[in-house]
Design a protein around this motif. Sequence first.
Motif, PDB file in Angstrom:
ATOM      1  N   TYR A 200       9.474 -24.705  -2.961  1.00 23.98           N
ATOM      2  CA  TYR A 200       9.702 -25.300  -4.284  1.00 23.98           C
ATOM      3  C   TYR A 200       9.558 -24.237  -5.373  1.00 23.98           C
ATOM      4  O   TYR A 200      10.320 -24.223  -6.348  1.00 23.98           O
ATOM      5  CB  TYR A 200       8.708 -26.435  -4.499  1.00 23.98           C
ATOM      6  N   TYR A 201       8.600 -23.330  -5.187  1.00 21.65           N
ATOM      7  CA  TYR A 201       8.363 -22.296  -6.195  1.00 21.65           C
ATOM      8  C   TYR A 201       9.501 -21.283  -6.268  1.00 21.65           C
ATOM      9  O   TYR A 201       9.590 -20.524  -7.244  1.00 21.65           O
ATOM     10  CB  TYR A 201       7.062 -21.546  -5.898  1.00 21.65           C
ATOM     11  N   ILE A 202      10.372 -21.260  -5.279  1.00 21.43           N
ATOM     12  CA  ILE A 202      11.496 -20.321  -5.320  1.00 21.43           C
ATOM     13  C   ILE A 202      12.440 -20.660  -6.468  1.00 21.43           C
ATOM     14  O   ILE A 202      12.899 -19.783  -7.194  1.00 21.43           O
ATOM     15  CB  ILE A 202      12.250 -20.323  -3.977  1.00 21.43           C
ATOM     16  N   PHE A 203      12.734 -21.958  -6.626  1.00 22.35           N
ATOM     17  CA  PHE A 203      13.724 -22.326  -7.642  1.00 22.35           C
ATOM     18  C   PHE A 203      13.118 -22.985  -8.883  1.00 22.35           C
ATOM     19  O   PHE A 203      13.764 -23.028  -9.931  1.00 22.35           O
ATOM     20  CB  PHE A 203      14.777 -23.259  -7.043  1.00 22.35           C
ATOM     21  N   ALA A 204      11.875 -23.490  -8.799  1.00 21.75           N
ATOM     22  CA  ALA A 204      11.291 -24.234  -9.926  1.00 21.75           C
ATOM     23  C   ALA A 204      11.212 -23.403 -11.207  1.00 21.75           C
ATOM     24  O   ALA A 204      11.625 -23.877 -12.282  1.00 21.75           O
ATOM     25  CB  ALA A 204       9.914 -24.765  -9.546  1.00 21.75           C
ATOM     26  N   PRO A 205      10.689 -22.174 -11.181  1.00 26.74           N
ATOM     27  CA  PRO A 205      10.615 -21.426 -12.443  1.00 26.74           C
ATOM     28  C   PRO A 205      11.978 -21.140 -13.046  1.00 26.74           C
ATOM     29  O   PRO A 205      12.148 -21.208 -14.275  1.00 26.74           O
ATOM     30  CB  PRO A 205       9.887 -20.135 -12.051  1.00 26.74           C
ATOM     31  N   ILE A 206      12.956 -20.841 -12.201  1.00 27.45           N
ATOM     32  CA  ILE A 206      14.307 -20.572 -12.714  1.00 27.45           C
ATOM     33  C   ILE A 206      14.900 -21.834 -13.314  1.00 27.45           C
ATOM     34  O   ILE A 206      15.505 -21.810 -14.396  1.00 27.45           O
ATOM     35  CB  ILE A 206      15.205 -20.025 -11.592  1.00 27.45           C
ATOM     36  N   LEU A 207      14.713 -22.964 -12.640  1.00 28.08           N
ATOM     37  CA  LEU A 207      15.250 -24.227 -13.136  1.00 28.08           C
ATOM     38  C   LEU A 207      14.633 -24.590 -14.486  1.00 28.08           C
ATOM     39  O   LEU A 207      15.353 -24.973 -15.432  1.00 28.08           O
ATOM     40  CB  LEU A 207      14.984 -25.335 -12.118  1.00 28.08           C
ATOM     41  N   LEU A 208      13.318 -24.476 -14.611  1.00 32.58           N
ATOM     42  CA  LEU A 208      12.671 -24.827 -15.875  1.00 32.58           C
ATOM     43  C   LEU A 208      13.100 -23.880 -16.991  1.00 32.58           C
ATOM     44  O   LEU A 208      13.266 -24.295 -18.156  1.00 32.58           O
ATOM     45  CB  LEU A 208      11.154 -24.802 -15.713  1.00 32.58           C
ATOM     46  N   TYR A 209      13.278 -22.628 -16.657  1.00 28.88           N
ATOM     47  CA  TYR A 209      13.749 -21.671 -17.660  1.00 28.88           C
ATOM     48  C   TYR A 209      15.138 -22.067 -18.162  1.00 28.88           C
ATOM     49  O   TYR A 209      15.402 -22.052 -19.383  1.00 28.88           O
ATOM     50  CB  TYR A 209      13.782 -20.265 -17.059  1.00 28.88           C
ATOM     51  N   LEU A 210      16.030 -22.410 -17.256  1.00 29.65           N
ATOM     52  CA  LEU A 210      17.390 -22.785 -17.650  1.00 29.65           C
ATOM     53  C   LEU A 210      17.402 -24.054 -18.490  1.00 29.65           C
ATOM     54  O   LEU A 210      18.139 -24.149 -19.476  1.00 29.65           O
ATOM     55  CB  LEU A 210      18.257 -22.955 -16.400  1.00 29.65           C
ATOM     56  N   ILE A 211      16.589 -25.032 -18.115  1.00 29.39           N
ATOM     57  CA  ILE A 211      16.518 -26.272 -18.896  1.00 29.39           C
ATOM     58  C   ILE A 211      15.966 -25.973 -20.290  1.00 29.39           C
ATOM     59  O   ILE A 211      16.477 -26.476 -21.305  1.00 29.39           O
ATOM     60  CB  ILE A 211      15.642 -27.312 -18.182  1.00 29.39           C
TER      61      ILE A 211
END
Length: 478
Positions: free
Chosen positions: A143-154
Amino acid sequence: MNYRRDIDGLRAVAVLPVVLFHFGVSAIPGGFTGVDIFFVISGYLISGSLLDDLERGQFSIGRFYWRRARRILPALTFVILLASIAAWFILLPSDLHEFSLSVIAAATFWSNIYFWRTTNYFSIDAELRPLLHTWSLSVEEQYYIFAPILLYLIHRYVSKRWLTVLLPMAVGSFALAVIATSLAPTAGFYLLPTRIWELALGAMLMLRKPPVPAGRLAVELIGLAGFALIAFGFVMISDSDPFPGYNALFPCIGTALLIYAGQDNADRPAPVATRVLRLAPLVWVGLISYSLYLVHWPINSFVHYLSLKTVGVPTIVAMTVASFALAAFSWKYIEQPFRQKRAYTAPLPIFAFSATAIALLCAGGLAGALGNGFPQRFPDFSTERIRVGDWRNGICFNENGTRIEDWNLADCTRTTGFATDVLLRRWPSRNTGQVSPPATRPRRQTGNSRPQARRDPQHDGVVPKRTALRLPEGQPSC
């Protein structure tokens, strides 16, 4: 993000039932749902940490993984090393071979996928896999692989419309989890796609905080409802129920309610539920909960491996004391030093330590796998092929209308006719009644027909001529 004592107390509420369930305490049949509480807490806290960085303009992928490595890898490495030492002296070659593969999987955070392909979490022989519990860590790390990138994009491109993106993702994951309980229950239990909604629930609670109720009574009821839902999951759900899916709503919604009720509000005192979670004993257990989760399962696994029978209350008490003692040691001398601001906790040393630890663990695991479990550890160990004859289908192997409740160990264990004493042991699955692959153990001659897996003290724990039975080709394994 400010520290919340009640969340550490909530960690204690999560980990204690998990430990007791694994140790065989039947009063908490749904103790395994404590892992779902951890998922919601992790989603909440990780999103809060990322949100702080984003709002301060300090967001960095490297910084995020630096913090995660400091938090997760030191204690995990410590426990895998201890388990590996114990495995070297305890596990038979075939079992050490499997353990070695699980070391690689745990160190590289794909053990949930490995155990999905090899083990039903609720099968009886699952207790003999010392690193099985690392599946949940792998789910979080994936989950930590994509979570920071996703939150940054949002945050940057969708004007902080958190629910616009996260809610459909959570709903889709939950729907998949429900479907998986009937079509692919093992995959549904282990894999990230059917668990994302639990982490996303915590994330949404942090990123899009609901308004705080105006009345104190409402907050009190919310907190009590949270406790009630969690308690319902512990007591009323069991390993025979479909999970996750609808049943995972009880621990997850209950956790979200307790986190919501515990938000600081200067206008009124904390609700009763929050004050309970802030009690010092619960907070202390919450502080060591990560280490406690890591150490308790290998202890449980090796004890069951050595005994091959249901453990009694004295053994459960001993395992519990040992788990708490080792967890407290790990928290104080392994976790805490890496959390403090020291020269060796700077990003470069932490990343160097992480890479080295993972590489060494993988090298050790690869050696064990390529060495076939190092059978030379037991010079008197041999593998022999036997021809049994009648497989007693319907008695020893479930067919059609036969029930697992009717299976009788004495009817299906050959204890005479061998040149040496052996035990060919079979474990039926708790859920399906299917038969797991064989595990063999030496036994002492006891003068009765029921095999007893015990070590011979006259031979330093090694029974002469250990014999593993290899079944004829084309025959079912038992």
